[in-house]
Design a protein around this motif. Structure first.
Motif, PDB file in Angstrom:
ATOM      1  N   UNK A  19       0.837  -1.197   0.000  1.00  0.00           N
ATOM      2  CA  UNK A  19       0.000   0.000   0.000  1.00  0.00           C
ATOM      3  C   UNK A  19       0.875   1.251   0.000  1.00  0.00           C
ATOM      4  N   UNK A  20       1.882   1.256   0.870  1.00  0.00           N
ATOM      5  CA  UNK A  20       2.779   2.402   0.946  1.00  0.00           C
ATOM      6  C   UNK A  20       3.545   2.628  -0.344  1.00  0.00           C
ATOM      7  N   UNK A  21       4.045   1.567  -0.939  1.00  0.00           N
ATOM      8  CA  UNK A  21       4.814   1.699  -2.174  1.00  0.00           C
ATOM      9  C   UNK A  21       3.906   2.066  -3.345  1.00  0.00           C
ATOM     10  N   UNK A  22       2.820   1.352  -3.494  1.00  0.00           N
ATOM     11  CA  UNK A  22       1.955   1.542  -4.662  1.00  0.00           C
ATOM     12  C   UNK A  22       1.315   2.921  -4.689  1.00  0.00           C
ATOM     13  N   UNK A  23       0.731   3.341  -3.594  1.00  0.00           N
ATOM     14  CA  UNK A  23       0.020   4.610  -3.605  1.00  0.00           C
ATOM     15  C   UNK A  23       0.941   5.806  -3.385  1.00  0.00           C
ATOM     16  N   UNK A  24       2.025   5.628  -2.668  1.00  0.00           N
ATOM     17  CA  UNK A  24       2.945   6.752  -2.452  1.00  0.00           C
ATOM     18  C   UNK A  24       3.682   7.147  -3.727  1.00  0.00           C
ATOM     19  N   UNK A  25       4.007   6.174  -4.534  1.00  0.00           N
ATOM     20  CA  UNK A  25       4.771   6.451  -5.750  1.00  0.00           C
ATOM     21  C   UNK A  25       3.905   6.456  -7.007  1.00  0.00           C
ATOM     22  N   UNK A  26       2.595   6.520  -6.847  1.00  0.00           N
ATOM     23  CA  UNK A  26       1.720   6.489  -8.018  1.00  0.00           C
ATOM     24  C   UNK A  26       1.981   7.669  -8.951  1.00  0.00           C
ATOM     25  N   UNK A  54      -5.365 -10.920  -8.049  1.00  0.00           N
ATOM     26  CA  UNK A  54      -5.563  -9.871  -9.053  1.00  0.00           C
ATOM     27  C   UNK A  54      -4.541  -8.756  -8.877  1.00  0.00           C
ATOM     28  N   UNK A  55      -4.246  -8.406  -7.651  1.00  0.00           N
ATOM     29  CA  UNK A  55      -3.233  -7.390  -7.371  1.00  0.00           C
ATOM     30  C   UNK A  55      -1.856  -7.856  -7.838  1.00  0.00           C
ATOM     31  N   UNK A  56      -1.516  -9.099  -7.572  1.00  0.00           N
ATOM     32  CA  UNK A  56      -0.231  -9.649  -8.017  1.00  0.00           C
ATOM     33  C   UNK A  56      -0.132  -9.659  -9.539  1.00  0.00           C
ATOM     34  N   UNK A  57      -1.233 -10.010 -10.216  1.00  0.00           N
ATOM     35  CA  UNK A  57      -1.253 -10.003 -11.678  1.00  0.00           C
ATOM     36  C   UNK A  57      -1.003  -8.602 -12.219  1.00  0.00           C
ATOM     37  N   UNK A  58      -1.700  -7.615 -11.652  1.00  0.00           N
ATOM     38  CA  UNK A  58      -1.542  -6.231 -12.125  1.00  0.00           C
ATOM     39  C   UNK A  58      -0.116  -5.729 -11.904  1.00  0.00           C
ATOM     40  N   UNK A  59       0.437  -6.006 -10.732  1.00  0.00           N
ATOM     41  CA  UNK A  59       1.798  -5.557 -10.440  1.00  0.00           C
ATOM     42  C   UNK A  59       2.819  -6.257 -11.337  1.00  0.00           C
ATOM     43  N   UNK A  60       2.626  -7.548 -11.584  1.00  0.00           N
ATOM     44  CA  UNK A  60       3.531  -8.280 -12.473  1.00  0.00           C
ATOM     45  C   UNK A  60       3.432  -7.745 -13.899  1.00  0.00           C
ATOM     46  N   UNK A  61       2.221  -7.425 -14.345  1.00  0.00           N
ATOM     47  CA  UNK A  61       2.051  -6.884 -15.692  1.00  0.00           C
ATOM     48  C   UNK A  61       2.696  -5.512 -15.827  1.00  0.00           C
ATOM     49  N   UNK A  62       2.689  -4.736 -14.757  1.00  0.00           N
ATOM     50  CA  UNK A  62       3.318  -3.413 -14.810  1.00  0.00           C
ATOM     51  C   UNK A  62       4.840  -3.494 -14.862  1.00  0.00           C
ATOM     52  N   UNK A 109      -4.134  -0.730 -15.482  1.00  0.00           N
ATOM     53  CA  UNK A 109      -3.545  -1.747 -14.606  1.00  0.00           C
ATOM     54  C   UNK A 109      -3.157  -1.153 -13.258  1.00  0.00           C
ATOM     55  N   UNK A 110      -2.602   0.045 -13.300  1.00  0.00           N
ATOM     56  CA  UNK A 110      -2.206   0.694 -12.048  1.00  0.00           C
ATOM     57  C   UNK A 110      -3.426   1.034 -11.206  1.00  0.00           C
ATOM     58  N   UNK A 111      -4.479   1.547 -11.852  1.00  0.00           N
ATOM     59  CA  UNK A 111      -5.707   1.879 -11.123  1.00  0.00           C
ATOM     60  C   UNK A 111      -6.347   0.625 -10.539  1.00  0.00           C
ATOM     61  N   UNK A 112      -6.365  -0.472 -11.292  1.00  0.00           N
ATOM     62  CA  UNK A 112      -6.923  -1.723 -10.790  1.00  0.00           C
ATOM     63  C   UNK A 112      -6.108  -2.248  -9.604  1.00  0.00           C
ATOM     64  N   UNK A 113      -4.790  -2.124  -9.689  1.00  0.00           N
ATOM     65  CA  UNK A 113      -3.944  -2.521  -8.559  1.00  0.00           C
ATOM     66  C   UNK A 113      -4.238  -1.652  -7.338  1.00  0.00           C
ATOM     67  N   UNK A 114      -4.448  -0.360  -7.558  1.00  0.00           N
ATOM     68  CA  UNK A 114      -4.766   0.543  -6.443  1.00  0.00           C
ATOM     69  C   UNK A 114      -6.116   0.200  -5.830  1.00  0.00           C
TER      70      UNK A 114
END
Length: 125
Positions: free
Chosen positions: A21-28, A82-90, A103-108
């Motif tokens: 959460x900290x990494x994904x949303x802080x660095x969005x 689903x989160x792992x899939x989105x992050x791997x695809x990114x 993909x980033x929005x879906x991961x968020x």
């Protein structure tokens, strides 16, 4: 002994959820701005993702209440996958800026929904 294993598992889930959460949303903004998007577009995309997360969490909660076989652990596993899939695809060289934003929005969205179901699973122990 079983109670100890459940608490350890719950602690690990919380650790990974809040770490991501900290990494994904802080660095969005930094991540999406690197693709040439403006601050406005990134902010609107993240706001839409947050609104969608609120609506989807309410819907999934209602669905899990109505269907007794859909547990918090099952929802947690599905959203985590689903989160792992989105992050791997990114991490792959993806073509198309809107696919990256999607993909980033879906991961968020998944990452914002996960804590509620993890907490529900923790209270079931």
């Amino acid at each position: 002994m079983k109670k100890y294993k459940v608490q350890t598992f719950y602690c690990l889930i919380q650790f990974f959820i809040w770490g991501l959460y900290g990494v994904l949303l802080s660095y969005s903004h930094v991540y999406l701005l690197s693709f040439g998007l403006s601050n406005t577009v990134v902010s609107v995309a993240m706001a839409i993702a947050s609104i969608f997360a609120v609506a989807l969490q309410a819907g999934l909660t209602e669905l899990s209440v109505r269907r007794k076989n859909l547990t918090a652990a099952a929802l947690l596993a599905g959203l985590g996958g689903l989160l792992a899939f989105c992050c791997a695809a990114l991490l792959l060289p993806v073509k198309g800026i809107w696919l990256i934003v999607g993909l980033f929005a879906l991961a968020a969205v998944c990452n914002q929904i996960l804590p509620g179901f993890a907490n529900a699973m923790g209270t079931d122990c």
